[in-house]
Structure formats: structure tokens, C-alpha cells
Design an enzyme around this catalytic site. Sequence first.
Site, PDB file in Angstrom:
ATOM      1  N   VAL A  46     -10.316  23.425  86.883  1.00 43.88           N
ATOM      2  CA  VAL A  46      -9.120  22.707  86.429  1.00 43.88           C
ATOM      3  C   VAL A  46      -8.910  22.925  84.926  1.00 43.88           C
ATOM      4  O   VAL A  46      -7.784  23.056  84.455  1.00 43.88           O
ATOM      5  CB  VAL A  46      -9.217  21.195  86.760  1.00 43.88           C
ATOM      6  CG1 VAL A  46      -8.039  20.427  86.199  1.00 43.88           C
ATOM      7  CG2 VAL A  46      -9.310  20.994  88.270  1.00 43.88           C
ATOM      8  N   CYS A  47     -10.001  22.988  84.175  1.00 45.61           N
ATOM      9  CA  CYS A  47      -9.926  23.070  82.711  1.00 45.61           C
ATOM     10  C   CYS A  47      -9.036  24.211  82.201  1.00 45.61           C
ATOM     11  O   CYS A  47      -8.167  23.974  81.355  1.00 45.61           O
ATOM     12  CB  CYS A  47     -11.315  23.167  82.105  1.00 45.61           C
ATOM     13  SG  CYS A  47     -12.371  21.761  82.523  1.00 45.61           S
ATOM     14  N   PRO A  48      -9.195  25.454  82.698  1.00 41.60           N
ATOM     15  CA  PRO A  48      -8.338  26.510  82.156  1.00 41.60           C
ATOM     16  C   PRO A  48      -6.862  26.304  82.486  1.00 41.60           C
ATOM     17  O   PRO A  48      -6.000  26.697  81.707  1.00 41.60           O
ATOM     18  CB  PRO A  48      -8.883  27.794  82.781  1.00 41.60           C
ATOM     19  CG  PRO A  48      -9.685  27.358  83.952  1.00 41.60           C
ATOM     20  CD  PRO A  48     -10.177  25.980  83.651  1.00 41.60           C
ATOM     21  N   GLU A  50      -5.323  23.408  82.508  1.00 43.76           N
ATOM     22  CA  GLU A  50      -4.834  22.443  81.522  1.00 43.76           C
ATOM     23  C   GLU A  50      -4.673  23.077  80.144  1.00 43.76           C
ATOM     24  O   GLU A  50      -3.661  22.880  79.471  1.00 43.76           O
ATOM     25  CB  GLU A  50      -5.804  21.267  81.397  1.00 43.76           C
ATOM     26  CG  GLU A  50      -5.873  20.380  82.596  1.00 43.76           C
ATOM     27  CD  GLU A  50      -6.791  19.210  82.339  1.00 43.76           C
ATOM     28  OE1 GLU A  50      -6.386  18.090  82.670  1.00 43.76           O
ATOM     29  OE2 GLU A  50      -7.904  19.402  81.797  1.00 43.76           O
ATOM     30  N   LEU A  51      -5.686  23.818  79.722  1.00 39.85           N
ATOM     31  CA  LEU A  51      -5.646  24.427  78.395  1.00 39.85           C
ATOM     32  C   LEU A  51      -4.542  25.473  78.299  1.00 39.85           C
ATOM     33  O   LEU A  51      -3.882  25.602  77.266  1.00 39.85           O
ATOM     34  CB  LEU A  51      -7.009  25.010  78.034  1.00 39.85           C
ATOM     35  CG  LEU A  51      -8.156  23.994  77.952  1.00 39.85           C
ATOM     36  CD1 LEU A  51      -9.470  24.679  77.611  1.00 39.85           C
ATOM     37  CD2 LEU A  51      -7.864  22.872  76.981  1.00 39.85           C
TER      38      LEU A  51
END
EC number: 1.11.1.26
Length: 187
Positions: A46-48, A50-51
Site C-alpha cells: 500500500v505504501c508506494p 500512497e507515496l
Amino acid sequence: MSLINTEIKPFKATAYKDGKFIDVTEATLKGKWSVVVFYPADFTFVCPTELEDLADRYAEFQKLGVEIYGVSTDTHFAHKAWHDTSDAIKKVKYPLVGDPTGALTRNFEVMIEEEGLALRGTFVINPEGLIKLCEIHDNGIGRDASELLRKVKAAQYVASHPGEVCPAKWQEGAATLKPSLDLVGKI
């Protein structure tokens, strides 16, 4: 106790930005609006997304005088390696802050102690260093940069228009409210 309207605590960290390692402290965040976005870890799922979403809207945040800081408990070296290997993270032009000791993550009360990782925490900080927005998500729930941008605009509007508040779904240029006895029971 809520972190809202509290001053950010002192910290010192190293970030990766524009091919360099830079120092970031609480003083770095003061003097302008800042958004600090905590995420669990580099090289995850999920992190990439969002970033990258924040990277796609970064110019809009900058037009508002806002700097974004992505923070995880990874090192600044891991941030560079991720930047060099991920097409999504290559788009990131804002600082990716390393917090391997977890000090910054604990300052903002988003540390998952048993995992050594951060929850998805989003903080909007005014130029005086006061936290004006705090949202913490379960790590399975991704954030939306356009909604964060709307909230930053609302925070900036309220800061520059004392006595006014922004109602639900407020968008820039829309009507605001002036709380008063005359409004009680009329909304």
C-alpha cells in the site's frame, strides 16, 4: 491526550531527497505548513501507492507553501534504494525521512512497538509547529492525497480567517460558517 494543537517535539533525522541525504529537525518543519505522512515500511504494498499519489499532487501542495515528509522506520539508505528501484517511488520529490530508532514515530504516537513499524499517520503542522490535523489509519487502509489537499486548504483558510469554520465537504471558494448564537439549531 490528543496531539491536536500541541507543538511538535524536538527530533533529528536524515532524509533522502533529490539524490542527497539531508538533515531534518523540528526546526525544518517550522516557518511553513508541513505534512508528515508516516507509513509502515519501504518495499511494501500500500505504501508506494500512497507515496506516488502524494508525488502526483506534490506541485499543488507546494503552491500552497506546504512541504511533505514521508516517514518510516527504515533508514535513509533504504529510502534511496527504494527510490532507485521503484517506478512509483522515483516520482517522489519530497523528503523520505529515515527513523530507524523510532524516536520520531514515537513522538507522533504512531509506533507499533511489537513490530517496530509505524501506523499510517497523517499530520498537518502549521508554521508555528502546532499539529492541526491528525489522522491515524490501520495499515490496510490507504490514504487519498486529494482529500489531504482539501484538508490542508481548510486548515490554512481557518488559520487566516479567525472566527470562520469550514463545513463538511468544504472546497476552496465555497461558503464557510461563522459560529454564533444565531446559527444554533438552524443548520
